[in-house]
Motif scaffolding. Structure first.
Motif, PDB file in Angstrom:
ATOM      1  N   GLY A 117     -34.841 -11.479   8.253  1.00  0.00           N
ATOM      2  CA  GLY A 117     -34.546 -10.172   8.843  1.00  0.00           C
ATOM      3  C   GLY A 117     -33.140 -10.079   9.425  1.00  0.00           C
ATOM      4  N   LEU A 118     -32.999  -9.051  10.322  1.00  0.00           N
ATOM      5  CA  LEU A 118     -31.686  -8.780  10.904  1.00  0.00           C
ATOM      6  C   LEU A 118     -31.329  -9.734  12.029  1.00  0.00           C
ATOM      7  N   PRO A 136     -22.731 -15.182   3.489  1.00  0.00           N
ATOM      8  CA  PRO A 136     -24.077 -14.776   3.894  1.00  0.00           C
ATOM      9  C   PRO A 136     -24.574 -15.420   5.185  1.00  0.00           C
ATOM     10  N   ASP A 137     -24.271 -16.678   5.415  1.00  0.00           N
ATOM     11  CA  ASP A 137     -24.726 -17.329   6.639  1.00  0.00           C
ATOM     12  C   ASP A 137     -24.152 -16.710   7.896  1.00  0.00           C
ATOM     13  N   VAL A 189     -23.214  -5.884   7.986  1.00  0.00           N
ATOM     14  CA  VAL A 189     -23.215  -6.298   6.589  1.00  0.00           C
ATOM     15  C   VAL A 189     -24.637  -6.586   6.139  1.00  0.00           C
ATOM     16  N   GLN A 190     -25.379  -7.239   7.037  1.00  0.00           N
ATOM     17  CA  GLN A 190     -26.761  -7.556   6.685  1.00  0.00           C
ATOM     18  C   GLN A 190     -27.612  -6.293   6.551  1.00  0.00           C
ATOM     19  N   VAL A 247     -30.670  -2.381   3.295  1.00  0.00           N
ATOM     20  CA  VAL A 247     -30.879  -0.985   2.905  1.00  0.00           C
ATOM     21  C   VAL A 247     -30.542  -0.764   1.436  1.00  0.00           C
ATOM     22  N   ASN A 248     -29.493  -1.434   0.982  1.00  0.00           N
ATOM     23  CA  ASN A 248     -29.036  -1.195  -0.379  1.00  0.00           C
ATOM     24  C   ASN A 248     -29.613  -2.151  -1.419  1.00  0.00           C
ATOM     25  N   SER A 249     -30.622  -2.952  -1.019  1.00  0.00           N
ATOM     26  CA  SER A 249     -31.169  -3.887  -2.007  1.00  0.00           C
ATOM     27  C   SER A 249     -31.806  -3.090  -3.137  1.00  0.00           C
TER      28      SER A 249
END
Lengths: 302, 364
Positions: free
Chosen positions: A90-91, A244-245, A251-252, A257-259
């Motif tokens: 998650g976030l 990503p880490d 950004v996350q 949302v855009n997956s």
């Protein structure tokens, strides 16, 4: 004619002039304000109700209706389970990354910029004007121009895609506008106060910490708000200078949302967006009055 | 012994020469007032003495020590500013002790000095208040106290009373005078108010365009101004200036431009040099030295004047009139009966007038 004269002699005007509450002016003024307020609040309302609905309820398509069955499941999912790429925590990770980026950047940028502003406003050193001009110029250069050179710079420093790298970037980019802000504020502080402190034997740092800083709370609050919201909401630098880490929350959020795979979970997206926006919102609410005071104070002189 | 000695001081702001090769020495324990219109460089000079402005040339000695390159705090000066410049976030006590803390004095010593200063200025009851909770007069007292605690040789005042209302100004003015008599420090006081200057000063330095025009006791500046500017600046209402020529008629006489039945005999006037015939001059007469009525008839020069306007000012009335088309003002007692269009017999003694060269405006 005689009538009105009679009237005025009967009711001799005295004290404050009576005002009608439902005057045409008031109706237009408050009516407009109300409409504008509703216009801005509707999207927020939609987000909140959607985030509290289950997916079946959302599929009914009635976005304005309040949730029949209130569920916090989407909030929990957004915080702890939503997937971005391979990570499914998650976030929360983005949140903590953002915290780790924002706090040091805000602190460093404000500390340095306030001292810059103080030196520029009060200690007119040789070349101060040139320095100031360069700094102002810096405030107007589009960020995009500097992206690639900075990638190389960070890579050579060995902090590319690491949090310290992003902290450095934010601290530097906050500098021109913050220095301008502090300089303008410090020039509004009477010069005699500064002179008095010098006669009283205070030195550069003594005057800064014991005279200037205690008088400048409003402008520090403005700077903190500007920096917290600016850095927290930043997307461009976050996506370029991290991996990503170390992605910041924004950004996350975008990645969630855009997956493109799977079902669009609108309730989770809404909850995630609200979670991300919560920090700047809280900062505004907590410091509203001081913010207005500081903004107007800093804007008086150029 | 000189408390302050300034040699050939120059200061420029960019291309503007604010102070030009200025020399000044102030005796120990003296109260010197720097007087001038705004922009004459008087505050700038004070700031140079305090070390708040970097000078371009010259030397400054305080207590026989060359302090030209010293920091303000090292010069042995205390300064009081027009806007009080109290630190708003500190209490009165904090304001008074700020400099002592910076000088790293012991707690007992700080306590002692703050107590001493607040007793002198009668602000003991205000010590815990913030400046915002003080009246203008109290604030200025604290500002003076801040200079007092430092136990310095020289006090610098930069228009300290200009922000106060008229009544308070007179009160504090006397208080500053008392303070000076009690402490016996050297004080330099900048003001544009000639009354403050006249009442406080041992000596006044009248400045104009970065130069000292005259430096002398208030009395001499009033009675013997060195030029027309000084003469016009000191005295309220200002001196009358009559334009004319000096002619020789067995004795020097003044002939007014525009014609006048009188031609005052100047043989008793103490000229500083021998005067060429037909020299064009200003004849300066103070409104206060003009007398009217019976007294006027005993004066070497007396004549009748028509009253144009009069302004009652309490004890006196200021009368505006004209001599040969030139403006002439004088004071009469409030009990004198006057009316617009009426005439008065007025008189003065040319020996007590001031005569200035028309071109150079220097005293003759």
């Amino acid at each position: 004619m005689t009538n009105s004269q009679n009237n005025s002699s009967v009711v001799d005007p005295r004290g404050p002039k009576p005002r009608k509450i439902m005057s045409r002016r008031n109706i237009i003024l408050y009516g407009t304000l109300l409409v504008v307020a509703i216009y801005y609040l509707i999207p927020l309302y939609v987000m909140i109700v959607t985030s509290l609905k289950g997916m079946p309820e959302i599929r009914l398509g009635n976005i304005f209706s309040p949730p029949v069955e209130v569920t916090f499941e989407p909030w929990i999912k957004a915080w702890a389970q939503a997937c971005t790429g391979l990570n499914c925590d998650g976030l929360s990770r983005g949140f903590w990354n953002s915290v780790k980026i924002t706090i040091p950047s805000v602190f460093v940028s404000i500390a340095i910029a306030s001292i810059n502003g103080y030196a520029l406003a009060n200690w007119r050193f040789k070349g101060a004007n040139l320095f100031f001009t360069i700094l102002i110029f810096g405030a107007f250069i589009p960020y995009q121009i500097m992206i690639y050179p900075l990638v190389i710079l960070l890579r050579d420093l060995g902090i590319y895609t690491k949090l310290p790298g992003l902290i450095l970037i934010h601290s530097i980019f906050g500098m021109p506008i913050l220095t301008l802000l502090f300089r303008n504020y410090f020039t509004t502080i009477p010069e005699e106060l500064f002179k008095a402190a010098r006669v009283d034997g205070a030195k550069f740092w003594g005057i800064y910490f014991r005279v200037m800083m205690p008088m400048s709370l409003p402008i520090f609050v403005v700077a903190i708000i500007m920096q917290v919201t600016g850095i927290w909401n930043d997307f461009l630098f976050g996506v370029i200078y991290t991996k990503p880490d170390t992605y910041p929350m924004t950004v996350q959020l975008n990645n969630i949302v855009n997956s493109v795979q799977g079902v669009k979970e609108y309730n989770v997206n809404m909850a995630a967006t609200l979670l991300t926006g919560l920090v700047p919102l809280t900062v505004y609410f907590v410091s509203g009055k001081l913010f207005v005071k500081g903004i107007t104070a800093g804007a008086v002189k150029g | 012994m000189n408390s302050i000695e300034i040699n050939n001081l120059s200061l420029n702001f960019g291309d503007v020469k604010v102070l030009k090769d200025l020399n000044l020495s102030v005796n120990k324990g003296e109260f010197l007032v720097l007087l001038g219109a705004s922009g004459c460089g008087k505050s700038t000079l004070l700031n140079c003495i305090a070390g708040l402005l970097e000078i371009n040339d010259g030397q400054i000695y305080i207590n026989n020590q060359n302090v030209t390159w010293f920091e303000p705090s090292e010069r042995g000066i205390g300064m009081v500013f027009q806007s009080y410049a109290l630190y708003p976030q500190m209490s009165v006590k904090g304001n008074l002790s700020f400099s002592l803390k910076n000088a790293k004095l012991s707690k007992d010593e700080i306590e002692k000095r703050v107590k001493h200063a607040s007793e002198i200025l009668q602000i003991e009851s205000l010590l815990d208040r913030k400046p915002a909770a003080l009246s203008g007069g109290q604030r200025q007292r604290v500002a003076i106290g801040r200079a007092l605690v430092r136990d310095v040789e020289v006090f610098l005042f930069d228009e300290p009373l200009s922000n106060l209302d008229a009544k308070l100004r007179t009160e504090l003015r006397v208080e500053i005078k008392r303070l000076h008599q009690k402490l016996d420090n050297t004080m330099i006081y900048v003001t544009h108010d000639q009354i403050e200057a006249m009442t406080l000063a041992d000596r006044i330095a009248i400045m104009r365009d970065g130069l000292i025009q005259q430096l002398d006791t208030p009395k001499i500046i009033y009675s013997n101004p060195v030029n027309k500017y000084v003469a016009g600046f000191i005295g309220s209402p200002g001196m009358n200036f009559l334009k004319g020529k000096i002619l020789q008629d067995g004795k020097p006489i003044f002939k007014l431009e525009g014609g006048w039945c009188e031609s005052p005999d100047l043989s008793n006037y103490k000229f500083q040099e021998t005067i060429k015939v037909e020299k064009e001059v200003w004849l300066g007469i103070r409104p206060e030295s003009v007398v009217v009525g019976g007294e006027a008839e005993n004066m070497p020069v007396n004549f009748n004047l028509e009253i144009e306007v009069f302004e009652p000012m309490g004890a006196d009335t200021l009368v505006w009139s004209q001599i040969g088309g030139q403006e002439f003002r004088f004071m009469v007692d409030v009990n004198t009966s006057i009316n617009v269009g009426g005439t008065l017999t007025v008189g003065f003694d040319p020996a007590h007038a001031s005569i200035f060269d028309l071109e150079s405006e220097e005293r003759l």
